[in-house]
Design an enzyme around this catalytic site. Structure first.
Site: not given
Ligand code: NAP
Ligand code: G4F
Length: 341
Positions: A130, A132, A154
């Site tokens: 990520s 992050e 995280y």
């Molecule tokens: P998400 O919608 O939160 O999905 C997370 C998945 O992990 C869900 O299927 C969840 O299952 C499963 N999970 C959580 N805890 C688990 C456990 N203990 N054992 C088995 N499965 C578990 O996340 P996403 O946005 O699709 O992201 C996919 C991956 O990419 C994650 O690793 C995230 O950290 C990473 N990532 C995401 C972003 C982004 O912007 N979306 C960016 C960079 C990296 P349940 O449905 O049962 O909760």
């Molecule tokens: O949407 P966010 O919660 O995403 P964040 O923290 O960037 O993390 C997501 O992206 C990562 C990749 O860079 C993934 F690895 C991670 O798993 C996840 O998918 O927050 C985005 C920004 C933050 O700076 C947060 O402080 O939005 C700001 N924010 C402002 N108000 C908020 C809120 N975030 C959330 N969730 N809720 C609020 O009310």
């Protein structure tokens, strides 16, 4: 021969797009799901499994905290490719549950890598790393060479998994890749991430179902892309001759405030009338700016994003408006029903 893929996190946003992509390419897909007391497969329920055919999508129970179960599954499935998408993926929640987040996000990856290594099978492995990990960024834009500075439990877990993946590649010759993905969203994004929280609330406000939207830091800037585009990059990484690590990003950066402008503007609403700041949504340590440079992926994977910022925001609003309108219709129906009784 039909290729087999095993996806952890198949019920999440990315898992649901990835399974569609792989089934479309003719793969047999196995997905890890957690046992839950209520349905947790909503994002993949639309994928039809024909009972008369050999199923090409199979769901198996397991958990990233249970290494023996992961090893048994790898031995049974014998996949060609493993995509490790499972994580407690909410950054703010990881401050409340640091040990659980690290157990799943860091040790979970090690458990899976060890299951692959000890199987002796020539499995190709994708790790969901990520942006992050860049945290308090030391240079902008961020590339594969930018040092990490994680700012949450995280992100610390993701840094551990990144290096463990590199180490399994270098020490044991596992074909293991890290995709360093910047934020990516979609109509299937979890409702508590900021983009979806905004598109859902704006749609509900437009339909009269909600009055206020409570948010935290509006100045944070992110490089937001579309999940459907990003899962294609995951697959491409595992089709190369050599394993490697790649940044996946749009190269465009916007603030939360700009996302509000885009979404509320599209619905002809003024967000300043509805948004209130709630300190509960601030993080103990914030990531102010993420801005990626995906030139390596463009050059070597021939990958590029198709959906831009405005199109992404509008796609999410359109989907959330349909949900809000259905909710409205049900409310009106229930009200009429009540009046008739
Ligand atoms: P998400 O919608 O939160 O999905 C997370 C998945 O992990 C869900 O299927 C969840 O299952 C499963 N999970 C959580 N805890 C688990 C456990 N203990 N054992 C088995 N499965 C578990 O996340 P996403 O946005 O699709 O992201 C996919 C991956 O990419 C994650 O690793 C995230 O950290 C990473 N990532 C995401 C972003 C982004 O912007 N979306 C960016 C960079 C990296 P349940 O449905 O049962 O909760
Ligand atoms: O949407 P966010 O919660 O995403 P964040 O923290 O960037 O993390 C997501 O992206 C990562 C990749 O860079 C993934 F690895 C991670 O798993 C996840 O998918 O927050 C985005 C920004 C933050 O700076 C947060 O402080 O939005 C700001 N924010 C402002 N108000 C908020 C809120 N975030 C959330 N969730 N809720 C609020 O009310």
């Amino acid at each position: 021969m039909t290729k087999k893929a095993f996806i952890t996190g198949i019920t999440g946003q990315d898992g649901s797009y990835l399974v569609e992509l792989l089934l479309g390419k003719g793969y047999e897909v196995w997905g890890l799901i957690r046992r839950s007391s209520s349905f947790n497969t909503g994002r993949i329920d639309h994928i039809y499994i024909d009972p008369h055919e050999q199923p090409r999508l199979r769901l198996v129970h397991g958990d990233m905290t249970d290494g023996s179960n992961l090893a048994a599954l790898i031995g049974e499935i014998k996949p060609d490719e493993v995509y490790n998408l499972a994580a407690q993926s909410h950054v703010r929640v990881s401050f409340d549950q640091p040990i659980y987040s690290v157990n799943v996000g860091a040790l979970g990856t090690l458990r899976l890598l060890e299951a692959i290594r000890s199987s002796g099978l020539p499995i190709r492995f994708y790790q969901a790393s990520s942006s992050e990990m860049y945290g308090k960024v030391v240079e902008t834009p961020q590339t594969e060479k930018t040092p990490f500075y994680p700012r949450s439990p995280y992100a610390c877990a993701k840094v551990y998994s990144f290096w463990q993946t590199v180490n399994h590649r270098e020490a044991y010759g596992v074909f293991a890749c890290n995709g360093i993905l910047f934020n990516h969203e979609s109509p299937r994004r979890g409702e508590t991430f900021v983009t979806r929280k905004i598109t859902r609330a704006a749609s509900r406000i437009k339909c009269g179902l909600q009055e206020k939207l409570f948010l935290g830091n509006l100045d944070a800037r992110r490089d937001w892309g579309f999940s459907g585009d990003y899962v294609e990059a995951m697959w491409l990484m595992l089709q190369q001759d050599q394993p490697d690590d790649y940044v996946i990003a749009t190269g465009e950066c916007h603030s939360v405030r700009e996302f509000l402008d885009e979404v509320f503007g599209y619905l002809n609403l003024d967000w300043q009338r509805y948004v209130e700041i709630d300190a509960r949504y601030f993080r103990p340590s914030e990531v102010d700016l993420l801005h990626g440079d995906a030139s390596k992926a463009r050059r070597l994977l021939n990958w590029q994003p198709r959906v831009g910022f405005r199109e992404l925001a509008r796609m999410m609003v359109d989907a959330d408006m349909k949900i809000a309108e259905r909710e409205c219709a049900m409310r009106d129906h229930d009200a009429k029903d009540g009046a008739a009784r």
